[in-house]
Scaffold this motif. Structure first.
Motif, short mmCIF file in Angstrom:
data_model
loop_
_atom_site.label_atom_id
_atom_site.label_comp_id
_atom_site.label_asym_id
_atom_site.label_seq_id
_atom_site.Cartn_x
_atom_site.Cartn_y
_atom_site.Cartn_z
N LEU A 1 13.24 19.11 -10.48
CA LEU A 1 12.83 19.19 -11.76
C LEU A 1 14.21 18.23 -12.65
O LEU A 1 13.20 17.69 -13.22
N GLU A 2 15.37 18.68 -12.99
CA GLU A 2 16.07 17.80 -13.28
C GLU A 2 16.69 16.58 -13.04
O GLU A 2 16.61 16.41 -13.70
N THR A 3 16.04 15.78 -11.63
CA THR A 3 15.52 14.77 -11.23
C THR A 3 14.60 14.25 -11.40
O THR A 3 13.94 12.61 -11.46
N ASP A 4 13.27 15.36 -11.19
CA ASP A 4 11.67 13.83 -10.73
C ASP A 4 11.14 14.89 -11.57
O ASP A 4 10.27 15.88 -11.12
N PRO A 5 10.54 14.78 -12.64
CA PRO A 5 9.06 15.30 -13.89
C PRO A 5 8.09 15.72 -12.72
O PRO A 5 7.51 16.32 -13.33
N LEU A 6 8.73 15.04 -11.77
CA LEU A 6 6.46 14.94 -10.55
C LEU A 6 7.03 15.91 -9.26
O LEU A 6 6.60 15.62 -8.66
N ALA A 7 8.17 16.60 -10.02
CA ALA A 7 8.56 17.67 -8.73
C ALA A 7 7.42 18.22 -7.56
O ALA A 7 6.72 18.89 -6.50
N ALA A 8 6.51 19.32 -8.07
CA ALA A 8 5.05 19.57 -8.68
C ALA A 8 4.46 19.12 -7.45
O ALA A 8 3.89 19.79 -6.53
N ILE A 9 4.19 17.69 -7.22
CA ILE A 9 3.34 16.81 -6.36
C ILE A 9 4.15 15.95 -5.69
O ILE A 9 2.95 15.15 -4.70
N SER A 10 4.99 14.94 -5.96
CA SER A 10 5.86 14.07 -5.83
C SER A 10 5.77 14.41 -4.17
O SER A 10 5.20 12.83 -3.57
N GLU A 11 6.39 14.89 -3.50
CA GLU A 11 6.32 14.57 -2.20
C GLU A 11 4.78 14.32 -1.54
O GLU A 11 4.35 13.06 -0.52
N ILE A 12 3.68 15.17 -1.55
CA ILE A 12 2.10 14.91 -1.81
C ILE A 12 2.22 13.20 -1.63
O ILE A 12 1.54 12.38 -0.78
N PHE A 13 1.55 13.11 -2.83
CA PHE A 13 1.38 11.62 -3.59
C PHE A 13 2.33 10.69 -2.44
O PHE A 13 1.54 9.43 -2.12
N GLY A 14 3.46 10.91 -2.09
CA GLY A 14 3.96 10.11 -1.59
C GLY A 14 4.11 9.49 -0.28
O GLY A 14 4.29 8.71 0.38
N LEU A 15 3.68 10.78 0.93
CA LEU A 15 3.25 10.87 2.22
C LEU A 15 1.57 10.36 1.94
O LEU A 15 1.44 9.28 2.93
N PHE A 16 0.98 9.80 1.08
CA PHE A 16 -0.50 9.95 0.94
C PHE A 16 0.24 7.65 0.89
O PHE A 16 -1.25 7.51 1.41
N ILE A 17 0.86 7.63 -0.01
CA ILE A 17 0.88 6.32 -0.39
C ILE A 17 1.69 5.52 0.84
O ILE A 17 1.28 4.38 1.54
N ALA A 18 2.73 6.86 1.83
CA ALA A 18 3.08 5.93 2.10
C ALA A 18 2.35 5.61 4.18
O ALA A 18 2.22 4.72 5.06
N ASN A 19 0.89 6.57 4.01
CA ASN A 19 -0.11 6.44 5.07
C ASN A 19 -0.89 5.08 4.55
O ASN A 19 -1.76 4.28 6.06
N CYS A 20 -0.96 5.49 3.47
CA CYS A 20 -1.73 4.17 3.14
C CYS A 20 -1.29 2.90 3.44
O CYS A 20 -2.18 1.89 3.13
N LYS A 21 0.23 2.26 3.24
CA LYS A 21 0.79 1.67 3.78
C LYS A 21 0.36 1.01 4.99
O LYS A 21 0.73 -0.05 5.58
N LYS A 22 1.38 2.35 5.77
CA LYS A 22 0.56 1.95 7.63
C LYS A 22 -0.54 1.65 7.88
O LYS A 22 -0.36 0.32 8.96
#
Length: 388
Positions: free
Chosen positions: A25-46
């Protein structure tokens, strides 16, 4: 599954490691969901390549719980919630890229230091459209994003832009503003080397301003007598709004006071929108409604779970019959029982103990793997011990 199990899973579901969350959380305010959201966006791009026309806009995820970056948008139906910036295909409404707004400096993440000094709307469009550089696609957005600064940056990246303009921009000539002397359905064009501005009068004392780097003529639509810029803008402007409407019509969200769960529900809804776009693009099936597609999708996702539960003899018979009717059968099928090849593994009573005791097997020999029971207190069967 039962309602109790569903509510239990909903209560305890998490999307990250809580032990390291405070550090992240010190560097990422979205730490609680950012990993899942990032994986979702990566799949959308592929999975899909958007067409020639893209739409950039914001959507509001309704939420009224405790959150540091909750947004108030009075023009949205929910008014309070979490803002997500989205770029999508203007024709199929496929979400290609998105990010969650989490406060100051969140729009410029991933951009060079020089571009972080630009206006926030410019940073937002450059971040979302980073994957489309040098592809000659067109970006459509509303007046919050439109600026000469943005259009120049997009031109350097091989992209064009069409959007409405706020009337208080300094570079708009006075002749293009609303006036009582201008007749309705009239238009006024202005040209520079790279950009075109148009002022259209829909009714008396009103004027609509648009700017474009894709159009360079005064061409009008023969039916409506509107400028070509306005017609193209109307065709491509509603991509994100249409996605927001689709997510509201068939929503998986539930009432919650945890903002990561609210984002997760919106990810599920966006997944349904993208899956429908992929299905229509990649299959030759006749037109199927989105409601029917989502029903078929949900059924295909729960079908393996239903097939497992219908064989569970511990469930009430009425429940098993209900599952059978959902699967399309009249009565619960009996599981197929195949005899094992190893007769020793099929033994139900201990080989060592007297047969009159009928002690059931519980353990197996650590050497020959023959079944023995706890009653004989053996870890190695008699045969293995005699051989030694």
């Amino acid at each position: 599954m039962s309602q109790f199990r569903f509510l239990t899973l909903l209560n305890y579901i998490r999307f990250d490691d809580s032990n390291s969350r405070s550090q992240r959380l010190e560097t990422d305010p979205l730490a609680a969901i950012s990993e899942i959201f990032g994986l979702f966006i990566a799949n959308c791009k592929k999975a899909y390549t958007p067409g020639a026309y893209l739409c950039v806009d914001e959507m509001l995820v309704p939420f009224r719980g405790r959150c540091k970056f909750i947004i108030y948008m009075p023009k949205k139906p929910a008014k309070y919630g979490l803002k997500i910036l989205v770029v999508c295909d203007a024709e199929t409404f496929y979400v290609h890229n998105a990010y969650i707004y989490h406060g100051k400096d969140s729009d410029g993440l991933g951009l060079p230091e020089t571009e972080r000094k630009l206006a926030i709307p410019t940073q937002s469009v450059l971040r979302l459209c980073k994957d489309f550089e040098k592809t000659n696609r067109n970006i459509t957005a509303d007046n919050w994003f439109s600026s000469i600064e943005l259009m120049e940056r997009l031109k350097d990246r091989g992209l064009t832009y069409v959007g409405t303009l706020k009337k208080n921009k300094r570079h708009i000539p006075p002749e293009f503003q609303a006036s009582k002397t201008r007749s309705p359905e009239s238009s006024l064009h202005g040209f520079t080397k790279d950009f075109t501005i148009v002022s259209y009068v829909p009714k008396k004392s009103k004027a609509v301003l648009l700017i474009s780097s894709m159009h360079h003529t005064k061409q009008l639509d023969p039916l409506t007598k509107k400028p070509e810029i306005i017609m193209d803008y109307n065709k491509t402007k509603g991509g994100v709004d249409e996605i927001d409407k689709k997510c509201s019509n068939y929503s998986s969200s539930r009432r919650t006071r945890r903002w990561p769960l609210a984002i997760f529900f919106r990810v599920l809804d966006l997944s349904g929108v993208n899956a429908y776009a992929l299905y229509k693009t990649c299959t030759a099936v006749p037109n199927i409604s989105r409601a029917q597609f989502l029903q078929d999708l949900a059924r295909s996702l729960v079908l393996p779970h239903l097939k497992r539960r219908v064989y569970n003899n511990r469930l009430p018979r009425e429940l098993r019959l209900t599952i059978s009717r959902v699967l399309g059968t009249d009565k619960p099928p009996e599981p197929e029982i195949t005899a094992p090849e190893d007769t020793e593994a099929a033994r139900k009573t201990c080989k060592i103990c007297p047969s009159r005791l009928k002690r059931r097997t519980k353990y197996s020999c650590i050497e020959c793997r023959k079944a023995i029971c706890l009653g004989c207190s053996k870890t190695v069967c008699v045969e293995c011990a005699d051989n030694k």
